[in-house]
Scaffold this motif. Structure first.
Motif, short mmCIF file in Angstrom:
data_model
loop_
_atom_site.label_atom_id
_atom_site.label_comp_id
_atom_site.label_asym_id
_atom_site.label_seq_id
_atom_site.Cartn_x
_atom_site.Cartn_y
_atom_site.Cartn_z
N MET A 158 0.85 -1.19 0.00
CA MET A 158 0.00 0.00 0.00
C MET A 158 0.88 1.24 0.00
N GLU A 159 0.62 2.15 -0.91
CA GLU A 159 1.40 3.37 -0.99
C GLU A 159 1.05 4.29 0.17
N ARG A 160 2.08 4.87 0.77
CA ARG A 160 1.87 5.77 1.90
C ARG A 160 1.66 7.20 1.41
N LEU A 161 1.00 8.00 2.23
CA LEU A 161 0.88 9.44 2.00
C LEU A 161 1.83 10.13 2.96
N VAL A 162 2.70 10.98 2.42
CA VAL A 162 3.67 11.72 3.24
C VAL A 162 3.42 13.21 3.06
N ILE A 163 3.18 13.90 4.15
CA ILE A 163 2.99 15.35 4.15
C ILE A 163 4.11 15.96 4.98
N GLY A 210 -0.71 18.19 22.98
CA GLY A 210 -1.86 17.34 23.19
C GLY A 210 -1.52 15.91 23.51
N SER A 211 -0.47 15.38 22.87
CA SER A 211 -0.12 13.99 23.10
C SER A 211 0.65 13.85 24.41
N THR A 212 0.47 12.71 25.04
CA THR A 212 1.19 12.46 26.29
C THR A 212 2.61 11.96 26.03
N GLY A 213 2.93 11.69 24.74
CA GLY A 213 4.25 11.15 24.43
C GLY A 213 5.34 12.20 24.41
N PRO A 214 5.41 13.07 23.37
CA PRO A 214 6.48 14.04 23.26
C PRO A 214 6.34 15.14 24.28
N THR A 215 7.35 16.01 24.35
CA THR A 215 7.32 17.13 25.27
C THR A 215 6.29 18.15 24.81
N GLY A 216 6.00 19.12 25.68
CA GLY A 216 4.97 20.10 25.38
C GLY A 216 5.41 21.21 24.45
N ARG A 217 6.68 21.31 24.11
CA ARG A 217 7.12 22.41 23.24
C ARG A 217 6.86 22.05 21.78
N PRO A 218 6.75 23.06 20.91
CA PRO A 218 6.58 22.77 19.48
C PRO A 218 7.79 22.03 18.93
N VAL A 219 7.54 21.09 18.04
CA VAL A 219 8.62 20.35 17.37
C VAL A 219 8.42 20.53 15.88
N GLN A 220 9.36 21.17 15.22
CA GLN A 220 9.22 21.51 13.81
C GLN A 220 9.95 20.51 12.92
N GLY A 221 9.74 20.65 11.61
CA GLY A 221 10.45 19.84 10.63
C GLY A 221 10.05 18.39 10.60
N LEU A 222 8.77 18.10 10.87
CA LEU A 222 8.30 16.73 10.93
C LEU A 222 7.56 16.34 9.64
N ARG A 223 7.29 15.05 9.53
CA ARG A 223 6.50 14.52 8.42
C ARG A 223 5.31 13.76 8.99
N LEU A 224 4.16 13.97 8.36
CA LEU A 224 2.96 13.18 8.66
C LEU A 224 2.91 12.05 7.66
N VAL A 225 2.84 10.81 8.16
CA VAL A 225 2.88 9.63 7.29
C VAL A 225 1.64 8.79 7.53
N LEU A 226 0.81 8.64 6.50
CA LEU A 226 -0.37 7.78 6.57
C LEU A 226 -0.06 6.45 5.89
N GLY A 227 -0.16 5.37 6.66
CA GLY A 227 0.11 4.04 6.12
C GLY A 227 -1.05 3.11 6.39
N GLY A 228 -0.84 1.85 6.12
CA GLY A 228 -1.91 0.87 6.25
C GLY A 228 -2.34 0.60 7.67
#
Length: 275
Positions: free
Chosen positions: A1-6, A14-32
């Motif tokens: 399945m081809e992924r969508l990368v933005i 909002g997430s409990t995972g990463p720290t609360g500060r902004p994190v720039q230069g990321l990619r959004l990846v939609l996969g199966g």
């Protein structure tokens, strides 16, 4: 399945995972299997499709307006100033899972462009996989198990729906009656009859009562659901986004239909076919 990368994505909070500060230069990846947010070296977070409960795609103005009504939700949104400083061309994506919504800034993509990318990928993955989740379970009229009486009943239902569709609703009680009839069609598996009734009723309700009236929103919600159940995924996605946009334009900050729409948008974008 081809992924969508933005690309050019910023984590805002909002997430409990990463720290609360902004994190720039990321990619959004939609996969199966999941929606992931990745940095240059590692994955920042991942939300499995089966755990994605609702989907947001908002303008910066939408977020600011919603923040006044969703104080609980946006009390953990300290980085909105960073999003505003990025300029007017970006959009906000929200991935809701359980009690947490992860908020992302997608730079240089308008809300319309972001929604188009997401919907195009979802539709392409379903076509490639031969999936048609939620499609009508109505048996083919040529099926030997379908009696002549069943076929006659369906034809008459379609004629009845077409006649009703030509009559604009006089009041909200008429809208409620036709919604009940359309629901009877849908639960019997006659999605064609339901759509034949709901499509014109949605247009008529917009004209008579306005696009954000509670009766109109109920019709449009039922129409979008019936479209999804009949396999018209793209039209259903557009219908749900339209509901959300009209509620926002009318400054309706709280409506049960809003969360219903966001939940079904998450399911309609799921390549694994939830509905």
């Amino acid at each position: 399945m081809e992924r969508l990368v933005i690309r050019d994505v910023t984590y805002l909070g909002g997430s409990t995972g990463p720290t609360g500060r902004p994190v720039q230069g990321l990619r959004l990846v939609l996969g199966g299997s999941a929606v992931a947010v990745r940095g240059p070296v590692r994955r920042l977070l991942s939300v499995p499709w089966r755990a994605l409960d609702w989907l947001y795609a908002l303008t910066l103005d939408d977020v600011e307006r919603k923040g006044r009504g969703w104080r609980f939700e946006f009390s953990m949104f300290p980085n909105f100033g960073h999003a505003r400083a990025a300029g007017p061309d970006g959009s906000i994506l929200g991935l809701g899972s359980g009690d947490t919504t992860t908020w992302l800034l997608v730079e240089r993509l308008s809300v319309a462009e972001l929604r188009e990318h997401l919907a195009s990928w979802a539709l392409a993955t379903h076509r490639a996989g031969g999936l048609r989740p939620g499609a009508s379970e109505l048996r083919d009229p040529g099926d030997p198990d379908v009696s002549a009486l069943d076929v006659t009943r369906r034809v008459w239902d379609s004629v009845k729906a077409a006649r009703l569709a030509d009559e604009p609703p006089r009041d909200r009680a008429v809208v409620s009656q036709r919604l009940s009839l359309a629901e009877q069609y849908r639960t019997r598996g006659d999605l064609d009859g339901a759509l034949l009734l709901l499509g014109p009723l949605a247009d008529q309700s917009v004209e008579v009562f306005g696009p954000a009236d509670a009766a109109t929103i109920a019709v449009r919600n039922n129409l979008a659901y019936a479209l999804a159940a009949a396999g018209h995924r793209g039209e259903a996605i557009a219908g749900y986004w339209g509901i959300l946009d009209d509620l926002a334009a009318a400054d309706v900050l709280s409506n049960p239909a809003e969360m219903f729409a966001r939940q079904n948008l998450a399911r309609l974008h799921d390549p694994n076919g939830r509905l």
